[in-house]
Motif scaffolding. Structure first.
Motif, short mmCIF file in Angstrom:
data_model
loop_
_atom_site.label_atom_id
_atom_site.label_comp_id
_atom_site.label_asym_id
_atom_site.label_seq_id
_atom_site.Cartn_x
_atom_site.Cartn_y
_atom_site.Cartn_z
N LYS A 1 42.72 51.78 28.52
CA LYS A 1 42.42 52.11 29.91
C LYS A 1 41.68 53.44 30.03
CE LYS A 1 46.16 49.52 32.10
NZ LYS A 1 47.38 49.61 32.94
N PHE B 1 38.76 41.59 35.78
CA PHE B 1 40.09 41.96 35.31
C PHE B 1 40.00 43.02 34.21
CE2 PHE B 1 43.44 41.49 32.15
CZ PHE B 1 44.59 41.54 32.93
N THR C 1 38.87 46.43 35.82
CA THR C 1 39.81 47.10 36.73
C THR C 1 41.18 47.36 36.12
OG1 THR C 1 40.45 44.95 37.67
CG2 THR C 1 38.66 46.14 38.76
N LYS C 2 41.63 46.46 35.24
CA LYS C 2 42.98 46.59 34.68
C LYS C 2 42.99 47.26 33.30
CE LYS C 2 44.90 44.43 38.15
NZ LYS C 2 45.78 45.14 39.11
#
Length: 482
Positions: free
Chosen positions: A2, A93, A96-97
């Motif tokens: 992330k 996905f 953003t994740k």
């Protein structure tokens, strides 16, 4: 991932895994080892979770963001749903994740991997199919399953008919529509389905099959299995498109049943072959005509405008295949296979599933239909199913004011309206032919019943009654589970 920090593997073996930041000057690292030597589980022994490297080392195109990692992370979004996010949704996905920028191709592979994690691979599906069918038969008594393999023991065909549907068919009109749709999974194939129609006008799936293609051998095999569960009688009508493979297979397998052509497919052939869409009104009037006299009038209209179309309908297709009044058996008001095609459309999102996962979707939908329709059936207060009751009631109003003359104890001459009718309330016939074909009293039969002081509901086919509707959905279809 992330934070867009990448790592490299410093050491990896069966008992130890050590990773560290890609920058050798950074202190971030993780060390994990087996709980005990014989275990398959690892425990984190040391973790330094703070990066002290330059922000220039961050990379949104994280090389650890493999399709396998993406698939594992997005997999929960495919649980309990048929479709789930597409490749673009997987890209969103990941961004953003997970903070990772991935290509469309990697998203597509990640989605495919997620499908495999949730639904299994095609190879796994073939392997567990016999066990899956065994459990279906055990949990659903009377269920019939078949698997056909080739000379090298490779999968060729399968057949499935739930015992609940087989037993429920006794409460259905004996009209079966058959059709197929292409599958889109790794091994392709064609999904075949045979369905009846319940007394409320809804689709009632009887049997499913998966074959290599819609060829004569495949259809013959499928119909042979179908014949074992529904029988072969003069009362049975089989409705399909005019594909030569289906026609030949039906004539080979069913000796007594009558074969009818789907009127919608015939209409499409007319429009494509003769480019005459403007004749469709007369065509459909001919299809739905109850009396041969009316049919002849519509055919005259078609013949005057398009002689070649009239010749095609009479000689190439045959009146008895598509015309309600000329059909040698009993097909009631069922003239097309559109309901089967709607059923196939409903499964569109599952057509690329491995076979067992596809069968799970079919079972789940059928279980829901049986439960929902059972609830509706039990709540009915009228003698007939809702759709038949709504069709029947206007006929009561239309029968008022008809002049009825009794000719003998069971025969009545009913006048008034556009068409007179001679009704036999014992044999349940009328010269208008609606009563004969639909097995639902026409306006004339209702007037005759009033005159004879006979309940009009006693003249209705039991297939349309609440009693049969309840019995058709009285049992439950159980899932295999995980």
């Amino acid at each position: 991932m992330k934070g867009n920090f990448e790592f490299r593997t410093r050491k990896s073996n069966r008992s130890l895994w050590v990773i560290e930041c890609i920058d050798p000057n950074c202190s971030w690292r993780l060390r994990a080892s087996k709980i005990v030597p014989e275990s398959t589980k690892f425990v984190i022994r040391k973790y330094v979770g703070v990066h002290c490297c330059s922000l220039l080392n961050r990379n949104a195109n994280h090389h650890q963001a493999t399709y396998v990692v993406i698939g594992e992370q997005v997999a929960p979004q495919y649980v309990g749903v048929e479709k789930g996010p597409g490749p673009k949704g997987v890209q969103t996905f990941a961004r953003t994740k997970l903070g990772a920028q991935i290509s469309y191709y990697k998203a597509w592979r990640g989605r495919k991997h997620a499908h495999t994690l949730i639904r299994g691979s095609p190879e796994q599906s073939f392997h567990i199919l016999p066990s899956y069918f065994h459990m279906l038969e055990k949990l659903n008594p009377g269920t019939v399953t078949r698997i056909e393999v080739d000379g090298e023991s490779r999968f060729k065909y399968l057949f499935l008919a739930f015992g609940v549907a087989i037993r429920g068919f006794r409460y259905m009109r004996k009209v079966v529509r058959i059709d197929g749709t292409f599958l889109k999974g790794q091994y392709r194939g064609v999904l075949l389905v045979a369905t009846a129609q319940d007394g409320n006008g809804q689709c009632y799936p009887l049997a499913w099959g998966i074959v290599d293609s819609e060829n004569e051998d495949a259809w013959t095999w499928f119909l042979t299995q179908l014949k074992e569960v529904i029988g072969d009688t003069d009362e049975l009508a089989l409705i399909s498109d005019r594909a030569p493979s289906i026609k030949k297979a039906i004539s080979t397998v069913f000796e007594k049943a009558h074969h009818g052509a789907c009127a919608w497919h015939v209409a499409q052939n007319i429009k494509n072959k003769f480019k005459c869409a403007d004749i469709m009104g007369s065509y459909w009037s001919a299809v739905n005509a109850y009396r041969c006299e009316d049919f002849a009038g519509y055919m005259t209209e078609i013949s005057h405008r398009y002689p070649r179309v009239a010749e095609y309908l009479e000689n190439e297709v045959g009146f008895e295949k598509w015309s309600r009044c000329h059909y040698p058996g009993l097909r009631y008001n069922i003239t097309t296979t559109n309901m089967v095609e709607s059923l196939n459309s409903m499964l569109v999102n599952a057509r690329d599933f491995p076979y067992v996962a596809l069968l799970d979707v079919i079972q789940e939908k059928m279980s829901k239909w049986w439960n929902d329709r059972r609830i509706v059936a039990m709540a009915i207060t009228a003698p007939l199913t809702p759709s038949r009751e709504s069709e029947f009631r206007p006929r009561f109003a239309q029968s008022n004011g008809r002049h009825t003359l009794q000719l003998n104890p069971v025969t009545y001459h009913v006048k008034g309206g556009e068409l007179e009718g001679v009704v036999d309330i014992f044999n349940k016939t009328c010269t208008c032919k609606e009563f004969d074909i639909d097995k639902l009293p026409c306006v004339h039969a209702i007037a005759a019943a009033h005159h004879a002081q006979v309940s009009v509901y006693s003249l209705v086919s039991p297939y349309y009654t609440k009693e049969y509707y309840v019995l058709a959905y009285g049992e439950t279809i159980y899932p295999v589970g995980s």
